[in-house]
Each structure stands twice: as C-alpha cells, then as structure tokens.
Motif scaffolding. Structure first.
Motif, PDB file in Angstrom:
ATOM      1  N   LEU A 270     -40.366 122.941  50.548  1.00 44.53           N
ATOM      2  CA  LEU A 270     -41.612 122.156  51.163  1.00 44.53           C
ATOM      3  C   LEU A 270     -41.214 121.583  52.404  1.00 44.53           C
ATOM      4  O   LEU A 270     -42.237 121.390  53.256  1.00 44.53           O
ATOM      5  CB  LEU A 270     -41.928 121.347  50.053  1.00 44.53           C
ATOM      6  N   CYS A 271     -40.203 120.807  52.576  1.00 45.95           N
ATOM      7  CA  CYS A 271     -39.745 120.137  53.962  1.00 45.95           C
ATOM      8  C   CYS A 271     -39.667 121.046  55.028  1.00 45.95           C
ATOM      9  O   CYS A 271     -40.014 120.804  56.074  1.00 45.95           O
ATOM     10  CB  CYS A 271     -38.346 119.504  53.701  1.00 45.95           C
ATOM     11  N   ALA A 272     -38.918 122.269  54.507  1.00 46.86           N
ATOM     12  CA  ALA A 272     -38.927 123.304  55.816  1.00 46.86           C
ATOM     13  C   ALA A 272     -40.487 123.669  56.313  1.00 46.86           C
ATOM     14  O   ALA A 272     -40.694 124.025  57.233  1.00 46.86           O
ATOM     15  CB  ALA A 272     -37.950 124.312  55.159  1.00 46.86           C
ATOM     16  N   VAL A 273     -41.202 124.046  55.160  1.00 56.55           N
ATOM     17  CA  VAL A 273     -42.553 124.425  55.683  1.00 56.55           C
ATOM     18  C   VAL A 273     -43.374 123.222  56.277  1.00 56.55           C
ATOM     19  O   VAL A 273     -43.980 123.625  56.891  1.00 56.55           O
ATOM     20  CB  VAL A 273     -43.398 124.885  54.105  1.00 56.55           C
ATOM     21  N   ALA A 274     -43.301 122.080  55.811  1.00 58.23           N
ATOM     22  CA  ALA A 274     -43.944 121.000  56.342  1.00 58.23           C
ATOM     23  C   ALA A 274     -43.215 120.928  57.868  1.00 58.23           C
ATOM     24  O   ALA A 274     -44.008 120.844  58.693  1.00 58.23           O
ATOM     25  CB  ALA A 274     -43.485 119.831  55.912  1.00 58.23           C
ATOM     26  N   ALA A 275     -41.883 121.144  58.199  1.00 54.67           N
ATOM     27  CA  ALA A 275     -41.653 121.068  59.759  1.00 54.67           C
ATOM     28  C   ALA A 275     -42.324 122.192  60.505  1.00 54.67           C
ATOM     29  O   ALA A 275     -42.418 122.019  61.497  1.00 54.67           O
ATOM     30  CB  ALA A 275     -40.071 121.444  59.433  1.00 54.67           C
TER      31      ALA A 275
ATOM     32  N   PRO B 278     -29.123 119.435  54.029  1.00 51.21           N
ATOM     33  CA  PRO B 278     -28.214 119.630  52.877  1.00 51.21           C
ATOM     34  C   PRO B 278     -28.392 120.867  52.175  1.00 51.21           C
ATOM     35  O   PRO B 278     -27.379 121.393  51.355  1.00 51.21           O
ATOM     36  CB  PRO B 278     -28.402 118.229  52.180  1.00 51.21           C
ATOM     37  N   VAL B 279     -29.679 121.372  51.918  1.00 49.10           N
ATOM     38  CA  VAL B 279     -29.838 122.686  50.870  1.00 49.10           C
ATOM     39  C   VAL B 279     -29.955 123.948  51.834  1.00 49.10           C
ATOM     40  O   VAL B 279     -29.256 124.879  51.366  1.00 49.10           O
ATOM     41  CB  VAL B 279     -31.133 122.295  49.914  1.00 49.10           C
ATOM     42  N   LEU B 280     -30.703 123.794  52.732  1.00 54.54           N
ATOM     43  CA  LEU B 280     -30.844 125.043  53.479  1.00 54.54           C
ATOM     44  C   LEU B 280     -30.036 125.109  54.714  1.00 54.54           C
ATOM     45  O   LEU B 280     -29.858 126.544  55.184  1.00 54.54           O
ATOM     46  CB  LEU B 280     -32.427 125.169  53.739  1.00 54.54           C
ATOM     47  N   GLY B 281     -29.457 124.174  55.224  1.00 59.26           N
ATOM     48  CA  GLY B 281     -28.990 124.201  56.664  1.00 59.26           C
ATOM     49  C   GLY B 281     -29.689 124.361  57.848  1.00 59.26           C
ATOM     50  O   GLY B 281     -30.970 124.816  57.510  1.00 59.26           O
ATOM     51  N   PRO B 282     -29.324 124.111  58.882  1.00 62.49           N
ATOM     52  CA  PRO B 282     -30.313 124.342  59.966  1.00 62.49           C
ATOM     53  C   PRO B 282     -30.786 125.841  60.160  1.00 62.49           C
ATOM     54  O   PRO B 282     -31.947 125.890  60.618  1.00 62.49           O
ATOM     55  CB  PRO B 282     -29.498 123.890  61.180  1.00 62.49           C
TER      56      PRO B 282
ATOM     57  N   VAL C 189     -33.715 126.222  57.559  1.00 63.44           N
ATOM     58  CA  VAL C 189     -35.067 125.354  58.213  1.00 63.44           C
ATOM     59  C   VAL C 189     -35.595 126.114  59.229  1.00 63.44           C
ATOM     60  O   VAL C 189     -36.717 126.340  59.188  1.00 63.44           O
ATOM     61  CB  VAL C 189     -34.640 124.115  58.315  1.00 63.44           C
ATOM     62  N   VAL C 190     -34.643 126.641  60.207  1.00 58.57           N
ATOM     63  CA  VAL C 190     -35.288 127.231  61.375  1.00 58.57           C
ATOM     64  C   VAL C 190     -35.958 128.510  60.961  1.00 58.57           C
ATOM     65  O   VAL C 190     -37.002 129.034  61.384  1.00 58.57           O
ATOM     66  CB  VAL C 190     -34.275 127.544  62.427  1.00 58.57           C
ATOM     67  N   ALA C 191     -35.396 129.437  59.977  1.00 55.05           N
ATOM     68  CA  ALA C 191     -36.064 130.523  59.533  1.00 55.05           C
ATOM     69  C   ALA C 191     -37.355 130.176  58.975  1.00 55.05           C
ATOM     70  O   ALA C 191     -38.422 131.012  59.314  1.00 55.05           O
ATOM     71  CB  ALA C 191     -35.002 131.270  58.643  1.00 55.05           C
TER      72      ALA C 191
ATOM     73  N   ASN D 299     -44.934 116.613  66.209  1.00 57.49           N
ATOM     74  CA  ASN D 299     -43.948 117.296  66.389  1.00 57.49           C
ATOM     75  C   ASN D 299     -42.387 116.803  66.056  1.00 57.49           C
ATOM     76  O   ASN D 299     -41.475 117.466  65.571  1.00 57.49           O
ATOM     77  CB  ASN D 299     -43.981 117.710  67.916  1.00 57.49           C
ATOM     78  N   GLN D 300     -42.220 115.634  66.306  1.00 60.64           N
ATOM     79  CA  GLN D 300     -40.998 114.973  65.945  1.00 60.64           C
ATOM     80  C   GLN D 300     -40.857 114.489  64.519  1.00 60.64           C
ATOM     81  O   GLN D 300     -39.729 114.832  63.929  1.00 60.64           O
ATOM     82  CB  GLN D 300     -40.853 113.572  66.757  1.00 60.64           C
ATOM     83  N   THR D 301     -41.977 114.085  63.968  1.00 63.39           N
ATOM     84  CA  THR D 301     -41.880 114.146  62.615  1.00 63.39           C
ATOM     85  C   THR D 301     -41.540 115.236  61.671  1.00 63.39           C
ATOM     86  O   THR D 301     -40.788 115.462  60.845  1.00 63.39           O
ATOM     87  CB  THR D 301     -43.227 113.611  61.783  1.00 63.39           C
ATOM     88  N   GLY D 302     -42.168 116.329  62.351  1.00 64.21           N
ATOM     89  CA  GLY D 302     -41.678 117.693  61.755  1.00 64.21           C
ATOM     90  C   GLY D 302     -40.298 118.210  61.689  1.00 64.21           C
ATOM     91  O   GLY D 302     -39.675 118.511  60.886  1.00 64.21           O
ATOM     92  N   ALA D 303     -39.862 117.646  62.832  1.00 63.10           N
ATOM     93  CA  ALA D 303     -38.143 117.914  63.106  1.00 63.10           C
ATOM     94  C   ALA D 303     -37.287 117.208  62.119  1.00 63.10           C
ATOM     95  O   ALA D 303     -36.564 117.805  61.575  1.00 63.10           O
ATOM     96  CB  ALA D 303     -37.992 117.670  64.696  1.00 63.10           C
ATOM     97  N   ALA D 304     -37.799 115.630  62.006  1.00 68.29           N
ATOM     98  CA  ALA D 304     -37.326 114.898  61.081  1.00 68.29           C
ATOM     99  C   ALA D 304     -37.364 115.391  59.603  1.00 68.29           C
ATOM    100  O   ALA D 304     -36.326 115.214  58.694  1.00 68.29           O
ATOM    101  CB  ALA D 304     -37.761 113.444  61.096  1.00 68.29           C
ATOM    102  N   VAL D 305     -38.493 115.718  59.155  1.00 69.10           N
ATOM    103  CA  VAL D 305     -38.747 116.080  57.732  1.00 69.10           C
ATOM    104  C   VAL D 305     -37.986 117.641  57.582  1.00 69.10           C
ATOM    105  O   VAL D 305     -37.423 117.739  56.685  1.00 69.10           O
ATOM    106  CB  VAL D 305     -40.241 116.439  57.556  1.00 69.10           C
ATOM    107  N   GLY D 306     -37.830 118.437  58.603  1.00 73.83           N
ATOM    108  CA  GLY D 306     -37.225 119.596  58.237  1.00 73.83           C
ATOM    109  C   GLY D 306     -35.740 119.366  58.389  1.00 73.83           C
ATOM    110  O   GLY D 306     -34.808 119.899  57.579  1.00 73.83           O
ATOM    111  N   ALA D 307     -35.147 118.209  58.704  1.00 77.43           N
ATOM    112  CA  ALA D 307     -33.755 117.468  58.697  1.00 77.43           C
ATOM    113  C   ALA D 307     -33.262 117.133  57.375  1.00 77.43           C
ATOM    114  O   ALA D 307     -32.166 117.269  56.932  1.00 77.43           O
ATOM    115  CB  ALA D 307     -33.337 116.437  59.686  1.00 77.43           C
TER     116      ALA D 307
END
Length: 266
Positions: free
Chosen positions: A191-196, A20-24, A27-29, A8-16
């Motif tokens: 990929l980071c957002a999907v991984a999150a 810089p590209v997608l914004g919060p 990433v949440v979308a 859970n926490q690693t996903g949040a960090a990877v999403g972060a």
C-alpha cells in the motif's frame, strides 16, 4: 502548485516507509507500474503507429525514467529525503543555467556550487555512496528534460511519456517478480509503494497539467524551487529525518540560486 509539490514529496516519504520490506528497488518497481497504468489510461498512445524515429527517444526516456527514480530512492534510503531531492534538483538547475549567457546566472551557478560544496563536505558521518546516487539522479533528471523535448517534438500529446512509462514498467517487471518471490511483501508495504506511485507520479502529472494552463511556465519553474525545502520538511515530519543548520544553508543556497535566476528573467 503547492499541492503538486507536497504530493510529490509526501509520496517519496511514504514510499520510504516500505524500504524495510521491499527495499528501494521494489518500491521503485511498484511506482513504475502505477505511473504506467495512469499515463496509459490518460494518453492512450497508438504504439503500433510509432516509427523508429519516435521509438528510439521513447526507449531512452523510459530507461532514464527508471534509472532516475531508482537512484533517487536509493539516495533517500541512505542520506534522507531533503538532501537527496536537493542533489537531484541540480539536474534541471544546471540545464537552466547552462543555457544562459547572463553574468547574473554565472553568479547563481557559483551560489549553487557553494551550496553543493556544503552538502558534500567531508565529515565522519558522510555517506558518499548516497551522495553519488543523488548526483546520478540529477544527471538523469537533466537527461529526462532533454529527452522529453525530443519526444515532445516527435510524438503528439502525452503519448510519448505514456509509452516511455510503459517501457520502464516492463523493464522493472522481472524485478517485481523477484522481490515478491524472494521476500513476500506485507499488505502495508504494498500500500505504501502504491501510494508513492499515485502521489509522486499520477497526482503531480495531472495537477501540473492543469496548473500550466493557468500560470506562466516561468512562474511554475520558480515555484519548483521550493521542492527541496518541501522535501526536507516532509522528511522531518514523516520520516523523522532532521537536518542541521549547515545542511539547511546548503539547501537554501541551491534553492536561492534557482529562484534568483528565474525571477530576474524577462
């Protein structure tokens, strides 16, 4: 339980890393899309059979689900993962302590309150907007718990959660289209957002489902207390977000309050 918390926490960090590209918001979308796909595939809700008495709490739950993730990720962007998750954790902690009449739990509430005062203390570098977003996430998590109880009583199995995730994903669909059209994302950011979405939604959901078949709910809740600590450690390793001794003391007070309250219950 350890795998669920770390995922859970690693996903949040990877999403972060994709902020810089997608914004919060972007990433949440993406996270909402992934959560909806996974839960719909697992639960396969019979949406056409839902009555209005089932739909209205599902709709509210979907709205709270999206707002909770958006406020949390926005807080992570401003104040870091460890502090954001600690403030969000106040939601379920408040629910647990408010339902109790023990003097010990009153002491735990005071201890948690002291930790919050430490974390929210005025200082030149304080980001009050980020802190407020973390508290909004806490209110949403508390609402999420209460609404889940209603949905669980009215909708069988995981169908309610799946339907709520689908509602949230539909609400974020225009957001995803706007992000793609306004700022075409890179493959790495997607990929980071999907991984999150996978690490913070799919993996915890399935592992928690398996865990609760093997351990008592109280033990599970007790272990959840370490999530703010895991978030702070993952934030340090993945995002290089260091915390001072005072911040660690505040996090420790919140964690200890929850663990103490749960460990002393029959």
């Amino acid at each position: 339980m350890a795998g669920s918390g770390l995922s859970n926490q690693t996903g949040a960090a990877v999403g972060a890393l994709a902020f810089p590209v997608l914004g919060p918001l972007g990433v949440v979308a993406v996270r909402q899309y992934v959560a909806a796909l996974v839960l719909l595939a697992v639960a396969r809700p019979r949406l056409r059979a839902f009555t209005w008495g089932q739909w209205w709490p599902v709709l509210l739950l979907g709205g709270v689900f999206g707002t909770m993730n958006l406020s949390l990720y926005s807080a992570v962007d401003r104040i870091g993962l460890g502090l954001a998750v600690t403030l969000e954790f106040l939601g379920p902690l408040t629910i647990a302590l408010a339902a109790s009449r023990r003097r010990l739990d009153a002491g735990c509430a005071v201890l948690a309150g002291a930790g919050v005062v430490v974390l929210l203390r005025p200082r030149p570098s304080a980001d009050y907007t980020g802190m407020a977003l973390g508290l909004v996430a806490a209110c949403c998590w508390a609402s999420y718990i209460l609404l889940n109880r209603v949905v669980g009583r009215r909708v069988p199995g995981a169908q309610g959660a799946a339907a709520a995730s689908a509602v949230s994903a539909l609400a974020f669909l225009p957001v995803g289209i706007a992000v793609v059209l306004g700022h075409p994302p890179t493959a790495g950011a997607v990929l980071c957002a999907v991984a999150a979405g996978i690490l913070s939604s799919a993996v915890p959901y399935l592992t928690d489902l398996l865990t609760l078949r093997r351990v008592p709910a109280q033990t599970f809740g007790l272990f959840m207390s370490v999530n703010p600590v895991l978030a702070a450690l993952v934030g340090r390793v993945v995002l290089d977000q260091g915390l001072g001794a005072v911040e660690w003391a505040g996090i420790g007070a919140v964690v200890l309050a929850n663990a103490w309250s749960l460990a002393t219950r029959r």
